[in-house]
Design a protein around this motif. Structure first.
Motif, PDB file in Angstrom:
ATOM      1  N   HIS A 117       0.838  -1.188   0.000  1.00  0.00           N
ATOM      2  CA  HIS A 117       0.000   0.000   0.000  1.00  0.00           C
ATOM      3  C   HIS A 117       0.886   1.255   0.000  1.00  0.00           C
ATOM      4  N   HIS A 274     -11.031  -7.622  -0.019  1.00  0.00           N
ATOM      5  CA  HIS A 274     -10.409  -8.823  -0.578  1.00  0.00           C
ATOM      6  C   HIS A 274     -11.434  -9.730  -1.254  1.00  0.00           C
ATOM      7  N   SER A 292      -7.758  -1.107   3.945  1.00  0.00           N
ATOM      8  CA  SER A 292      -7.540  -2.231   3.027  1.00  0.00           C
ATOM      9  C   SER A 292      -7.790  -1.832   1.577  1.00  0.00           C
ATOM     10  N   ALA A 293      -8.753  -0.950   1.349  1.00  0.00           N
ATOM     11  CA  ALA A 293      -9.063  -0.506  -0.003  1.00  0.00           C
ATOM     12  C   ALA A 293      -8.099   0.563  -0.504  1.00  0.00           C
ATOM     13  N   GLY A 294      -7.152   0.991   0.341  1.00  0.00           N
ATOM     14  CA  GLY A 294      -6.146   1.951  -0.081  1.00  0.00           C
ATOM     15  C   GLY A 294      -6.603   3.394  -0.031  1.00  0.00           C
ATOM     16  N   SER A 347      -1.757  -0.140   7.213  1.00  0.00           N
ATOM     17  CA  SER A 347      -1.378  -1.094   6.179  1.00  0.00           C
ATOM     18  C   SER A 347       0.047  -1.587   6.342  1.00  0.00           C
ATOM     19  N   ARG A 601      -2.200  -7.264  -1.624  1.00  0.00           N
ATOM     20  CA  ARG A 601      -3.169  -6.172  -1.584  1.00  0.00           C
ATOM     21  C   ARG A 601      -4.553  -6.686  -1.971  1.00  0.00           C
ATOM     22  N   TRP A 605      -8.334  -2.610  -4.011  1.00  0.00           N
ATOM     23  CA  TRP A 605      -7.371  -1.557  -3.654  1.00  0.00           C
ATOM     24  C   TRP A 605      -7.333  -0.470  -4.723  1.00  0.00           C
ATOM     25  N   GLU A 606      -7.309   0.793  -4.271  1.00  0.00           N
ATOM     26  CA  GLU A 606      -7.273   1.938  -5.169  1.00  0.00           C
ATOM     27  C   GLU A 606      -5.861   2.513  -5.241  1.00  0.00           C
ATOM     28  N   ASP A 607      -5.444   2.915  -6.422  1.00  0.00           N
ATOM     29  CA  ASP A 607      -4.119   3.495  -6.649  1.00  0.00           C
ATOM     30  C   ASP A 607      -4.208   5.012  -6.505  1.00  0.00           C
TER      31      ASP A 607
END
Length: 614
Positions: A117, A274, A292-294, A347, A601, A605-607
């Motif tokens: 992350h 996840h 967790s989702a970033g 994270s 990840r 997950w978002e960038d």
């Protein structure tokens, strides 16, 4: 309470329990799982009926199994322990004073490995290099949350103008070369269990619990003072309560209290990043989702019965339940004052450490928090000995998949020089029951009776049952607390520096077995709740610090969706957050080793870079 001194290290404690070996009890065995799962109309009918007929609450209380504490004769030898606070006192100095933790005192890891992350250090590095600004990051983040329902469900309230104003102030500090420290400009979020000036507080319910005089909880104010950008208030299971079960006295199946799913039919239920067929875990489920989702690298959580550690385990994160009393929430009051604490979810271990040290700044106005050693001035200490205590009959009741992941992690620790030893822990089943009785009674007492009809069906039942606790039984539960704390003190007297290790939960995640119906109407699955809390309750009841770390991924039930994470937990002696942090870092190095990842990840997950740079 009493004070104690470790003669070998000259560590001084206040409130340390007398070290007394507990009684020998039968080997732990898995409690029977014979409680019906209530969902939909039957659950609603029971919840509505109990608010109108008080005698039903009394009847249900008598059938929870709480009365088994009356049969334990050894409790006669202990005085009730109402507060599990044990304080590792600061070293004596000529001019003692309360120091404030500063984010500048904590080193963070550099950048972000390709399989990880984004960290607080990543954001800070990008800001200092002029590659990004806090305003750009926060603007992109707010857009992502508002555009995607699965993200917005994790939040109960966001005030964009407040968030953007904080981001612009941080951007100006970086532009002038005067950032406040590693947390400046980093997006974080807080569970709806603390006060945040300008925001409402509902505890995940339809009821408004906002303080009339406003204000922000001390620990959250410390994050703000360090420059963190608080995105908003996060979702949680209503009141942190959820499941109920009805059983017979002879079953001796412990009653459940603190919910571990974050199923919230009133405010919405965030799904596990996840695997959307699984819960995030609760009651800090919004916190687990957001990290967790970033969306954020760090989130605040609260833990009265595993509510930081369970979401961390289910979502593949790091979660710390600190020593009881260390972190101040004044002027906020706690509904579960003798079991609940605040702490961080992150994270990575560096961010967890950073977040914890600032949250744990001693509060001069809090008579308990002000006695603790400031984390920023605590020297980095290794455990006195690398000993991992394992109660095998308890540990081994986990599922085969969980045991496989946790044993692989233990093999790694052994290769680093850690030694595993067998330990015994008395009355584990009865202790979990005593914890349940205590926290349920505390929350029931602290919740206005006038609001009862506003809550979900499960909580109508739980609060009505909790209100029926006889004083004698509440005292017996506190005697059980004293017995367990004295036995733990005995174990640490025999094995200084030992960490007691278990899986975080015996199950790998919690599938949403009833599908959309459970999300819409709620569900009460006490068998699964009791199971998922099997290991976490002890740290709450005894006041010890505990840390959950991710150690593996396993196939989901039915093979539907992505793999789900597995957590390993260590519980340390009172005040030994440092030993836990070192243990956690060793596990992190192994779990995320490039090319050999035991953890990955989340698929959702978002960038963050993509938000800003397109």
């Amino acid at each position: 309470m009493s004070s104690a001194v470790d003669k070998d290290t000259q560590v001084r404690f206040y409130g340390y329990p007398q070290a007394v070996r507990g009684p020998e009890t039968p080997l732990y065995s898995t409690p029977p799982s014979n409680n019906p799962v209530l969902r939909g109309l039957p659950l609603s009918i029971v919840g509505s009926t109990i608010t109108k007929l008080n005698f039903i609450g009394s009847f249900l209380w008598s059938n929870t199994g709480f009365g088994v504490l009356r049969q334990i004769k050894e409790l006669d030898d202990y005085e009730p322990r109402y507060d599990p606070t044990v304080i590792k006192l600061p070293q004596r100095t000529k001019n003692p004073e309360i120091e404030e933790a500063s984010s500048k005192d904590v080193d963070a890891e550099d950048g972000k490995a390709s399989n990880r992350h984004y960290s607080a250090a990543y954001y800070r590095s990008a800001y200092q290099a002029g590659q990004l600004t806090p305003t750009q990051v926060i603007t992109g983040l707010l857009d992502q949350i508002s555009a995607k329902k699965h993200h917005s469900t994790a939040f109960l309230q966001i005030i964009p103008e407040k968030v953007l104003a904080a981001a612009e102030a941080s951007t100006a500090r970086y532009k002038s070369g005067k950032p406040l420290g590693p947390l400046d400009g980093v997006p974080v979020a807080v569970k709806d269990e603390v006060d945040l000036d300008g925001y409402e507080k509902s505890l995940g319910s339809p009821v408004n619990f906002t303080r009339k005089d406003g204000g922000t909880s001390w620990c959250i104010k410390k994050w703000e003072d360090a420059g963190a950008i608080i995105i908003g208030k996060l979702n949680m299971h209503e009141l942190g309560l959820g499941s109920f079960h009805y059983t017979c006295k002879r079953c001796r199946t412990s009653a459940d209290d603190v919910d571990t799913t974050n199923n919230n039919p009133t405010k919405g239920t965030p799904l596990n990043p996840h695997n959307p067929n699984y819960y995030t875990g609760g009651s800090s489920g919004g916190s687990g989702y957001a990290v967790s989702a970033g969306l954020v690298p760090i989130a605040h959580g609260a833990d009265g019965g595993g509510s930081i550690r369970i979401p961390s385990a289910y979502c593949g994160l790091y979660g710390l339940k600190p020593t009881h009393g260390r972190i101040s929430i004044l002027p906020t009051t706690s509904l579960a004052s003798s079991c609940g604490v605040m702490g961080p979810i992150a994270s990575n271990m560096a961010d967890l450490d950073l977040a914890y040290r600032i949250l744990a700044t001693p509060d001069p106005s809090n008579p308990i928090s002000s006695l603790f050693n400031p984390p920023s001035s605590s020297p980095s200490q290794k455990p006195i000995s690398k000993i991992l205590g394992i109660c095998k009959p308890w540990f081994s009741t986990s599922s085969p998949a969980v045991l496989s992941a946790c044993n692989a992690a233990l093999d790694h620790y052994t290769s680093l020089g850690y030694e595993t030893i067998d330990i015994s822990l008395p009355y584990l089943h009865e202790g979990q029951l005593a914890h349940a009785l205590t926290i349920l009674t505390e929350i029931s007492t602290g919740t206005p009776s006038s609001a009862l009809t506003s809550f979900t069906a499960s909580n109508k039942i739980l609060l009505s049952v909790g209100a029926q606790t006889p004083a004698n039984d509440f005292l017996l539960a506190q005697k059980m607390r004293a017995l367990l704390m004295s036995h733990l003190a005995y174990l640490w007297e025999q094995h200084p520096g030992m960490l007691i290790v278990t899986p975080t939960t015996p199950n790998a995640g919690w599938p949403i077995s009833g599908g959309e119906g459970d999300l819409k109407y709620g569900v009460s699955d006490a068998n699964m709740s009791v199971r998922s809390m099997r290991y976490v309750w002890l740290a709450n009841f005894a006041g010890c610090p505990a840390l959950s770390i991710p150690v593996g991924m396993v196939e989901p039930e039915g093979g539907k969706g992505g793999k789900v994470p597995v957590g390993l937990m260590a519980m340390g002696e009172w005040g030994d957050e440092e030993g836990l942090m070192e243990w956690g870092r060793k596990g992190e190095e192994w779990a995320w080793r490039e090319g050999e990842e035991k953890v990955v990840r989340a698929s959702a997950w978002e960038d963050a870079e993509r938000w800003v740079r397109g």
